[in-house]
Design a protein around this motif. Sequence first.
Motif, short mmCIF file in Angstrom:
data_model
loop_
_atom_site.label_atom_id
_atom_site.label_comp_id
_atom_site.label_asym_id
_atom_site.label_seq_id
_atom_site.Cartn_x
_atom_site.Cartn_y
_atom_site.Cartn_z
N GLY A 150 -10.67 33.42 3.54
CA GLY A 150 -12.03 32.89 3.51
C GLY A 150 -12.32 31.97 2.34
O GLY A 150 -13.45 31.93 1.85
N LEU A 151 -11.30 31.24 1.91
CA LEU A 151 -11.46 30.35 0.75
C LEU A 151 -11.14 28.91 1.10
O LEU A 151 -10.25 28.64 1.91
CB LEU A 151 -10.52 30.78 -0.37
N THR A 152 -11.84 28.01 0.45
CA THR A 152 -11.51 26.59 0.51
C THR A 152 -10.61 26.27 -0.68
O THR A 152 -10.49 27.06 -1.62
CB THR A 152 -12.76 25.70 0.43
N GLU A 153 -9.99 25.10 -0.64
CA GLU A 153 -9.15 24.67 -1.76
C GLU A 153 -9.95 24.64 -3.07
O GLU A 153 -9.47 25.08 -4.11
CB GLU A 153 -8.59 23.27 -1.50
N GLN A 154 -11.16 24.10 -2.98
CA GLN A 154 -11.98 23.97 -4.19
C GLN A 154 -12.39 25.35 -4.72
O GLN A 154 -12.38 25.56 -5.94
CB GLN A 154 -13.23 23.13 -3.89
N GLN A 155 -12.74 26.27 -3.84
CA GLN A 155 -13.09 27.62 -4.28
C GLN A 155 -11.90 28.28 -4.97
O GLN A 155 -12.06 28.93 -6.01
CB GLN A 155 -13.55 28.47 -3.09
N MET A 179 -0.51 20.96 -0.05
CA MET A 179 -1.70 21.74 0.33
C MET A 179 -1.63 22.22 1.77
O MET A 179 -2.18 23.27 2.10
CB MET A 179 -2.98 20.95 0.08
N ARG A 180 -0.92 21.48 2.64
CA ARG A 180 -0.73 21.93 4.02
C ARG A 180 -0.03 23.29 4.06
O ARG A 180 -0.24 24.06 4.99
CB ARG A 180 0.10 20.91 4.80
N GLN A 181 0.76 23.57 3.05
CA GLN A 181 1.46 24.85 2.97
C GLN A 181 0.51 25.98 2.59
O GLN A 181 0.66 27.12 3.04
CB GLN A 181 2.61 24.78 1.96
N PHE A 182 -0.48 25.68 1.75
CA PHE A 182 -1.37 26.70 1.20
C PHE A 182 -2.63 26.94 2.02
O PHE A 182 -3.19 28.03 1.97
CB PHE A 182 -1.78 26.33 -0.23
N ARG A 183 -3.09 25.94 2.74
CA ARG A 183 -4.39 26.06 3.45
C ARG A 183 -4.49 27.25 4.40
O ARG A 183 -5.51 27.93 4.41
CB ARG A 183 -4.72 24.78 4.19
N PRO A 184 -3.47 27.53 5.22
CA PRO A 184 -3.61 28.68 6.13
C PRO A 184 -3.86 29.99 5.39
O PRO A 184 -4.69 30.79 5.81
CB PRO A 184 -2.27 28.70 6.89
N PHE A 228 0.83 -1.21 0.00
CA PHE A 228 0.00 0.00 0.00
C PHE A 228 0.86 1.26 0.00
O PHE A 228 0.56 2.23 -0.69
CB PHE A 228 -0.92 -0.03 1.22
N SER A 229 1.95 1.26 0.76
CA SER A 229 2.82 2.45 0.83
C SER A 229 3.53 2.73 -0.49
O SER A 229 4.03 3.82 -0.70
CB SER A 229 3.85 2.28 1.95
N GLN A 230 3.57 1.73 -1.37
CA GLN A 230 4.21 1.91 -2.67
C GLN A 230 3.21 2.18 -3.79
O GLN A 230 3.58 2.21 -4.97
CB GLN A 230 5.05 0.67 -3.01
N SER A 231 1.98 2.39 -3.45
CA SER A 231 0.94 2.68 -4.43
C SER A 231 1.15 4.08 -5.00
O SER A 231 1.26 5.06 -4.26
CB SER A 231 -0.43 2.59 -3.73
N LEU A 232 1.21 4.19 -6.32
CA LEU A 232 1.40 5.49 -6.96
C LEU A 232 0.28 6.48 -6.61
O LEU A 232 0.56 7.63 -6.25
CB LEU A 232 1.52 5.33 -8.49
N PRO A 233 -1.00 6.07 -6.68
CA PRO A 233 -2.04 7.02 -6.28
C PRO A 233 -1.86 7.51 -4.83
O PRO A 233 -2.05 8.70 -4.55
CB PRO A 233 -3.34 6.23 -6.43
N MET A 234 -1.47 6.63 -3.92
CA MET A 234 -1.29 7.04 -2.53
C MET A 234 -0.07 7.96 -2.39
O MET A 234 -0.11 8.94 -1.63
CB MET A 234 -1.14 5.82 -1.61
N ALA A 235 0.99 7.68 -3.11
CA ALA A 235 2.18 8.55 -3.06
C ALA A 235 1.83 9.94 -3.57
O ALA A 235 2.24 10.95 -2.99
CB ALA A 235 3.32 7.94 -3.88
N LEU A 236 1.05 9.99 -4.64
CA LEU A 236 0.63 11.29 -5.17
C LEU A 236 -0.29 12.02 -4.19
O LEU A 236 -0.17 13.25 -4.02
CB LEU A 236 -0.06 11.11 -6.53
N LEU A 237 -1.18 11.29 -3.54
CA LEU A 237 -2.06 11.91 -2.54
C LEU A 237 -1.27 12.43 -1.34
O LEU A 237 -1.55 13.52 -0.83
CB LEU A 237 -3.13 10.93 -2.08
N ARG A 238 -0.27 11.65 -0.89
CA ARG A 238 0.56 12.11 0.23
C ARG A 238 1.32 13.38 -0.14
O ARG A 238 1.39 14.32 0.65
CB ARG A 238 1.54 11.01 0.68
#
Length: 171
Positions: free
Chosen positions: A51-56, A40-45, A24-34
């Motif tokens: 007053g914006l969400t990521e999707q907005q 995104m942790r850098q951008f969320r604050p 599971f840890s070697q799954s490409l989709p999971m690596a991309l999600l991680r």
Amino acid sequence: MSETKAKSAKPAAKEARKVPMRDFSQSLPMALLRAREAVMRQFRPSLRQHGLTEQQWRILRALAAVDEIEVTELARVAFLLGPSLSRILRDLEARGLIQREVDARDMRRGVLSISAKGVKLIAQVAPGSEAIYASIASRYGARKLAALQKMLAELEGSLAQFGESDDAEEV
């Protein structure tokens, strides 16, 4: 069950859970999600501060790149499902950040554009966003970041030849 039988059942149960695929840890989709989550942790604050969400933010950025866009095309480029997009568009429209009009060629379709207020908000968020990009490039390496973006574009292009799914995914 006796203690001996319980001990011998554990390895058998563990063996039964093994699946004939990569870890599971070697799954490409999971690596991309991680990696996406780390970025995104850098951008969320900053987004929350405005007053914006990521999707907005994705929607506003997509709208800022075009004069106008049809709703289904926006869903495709922003990777959002229709029901989520509809809810987000209502909110952005209520805040005066986007404009919605009926397509003159097909009255059943709606076209969207960013409003002057939306452009102003992007201008407020942009300096912080660019500072975050600079920080990421500084920590990871500007050349490595450029190479990563190139490799991701190449991966996307090489997989596109196998056909695209019509399903956008809530990301």
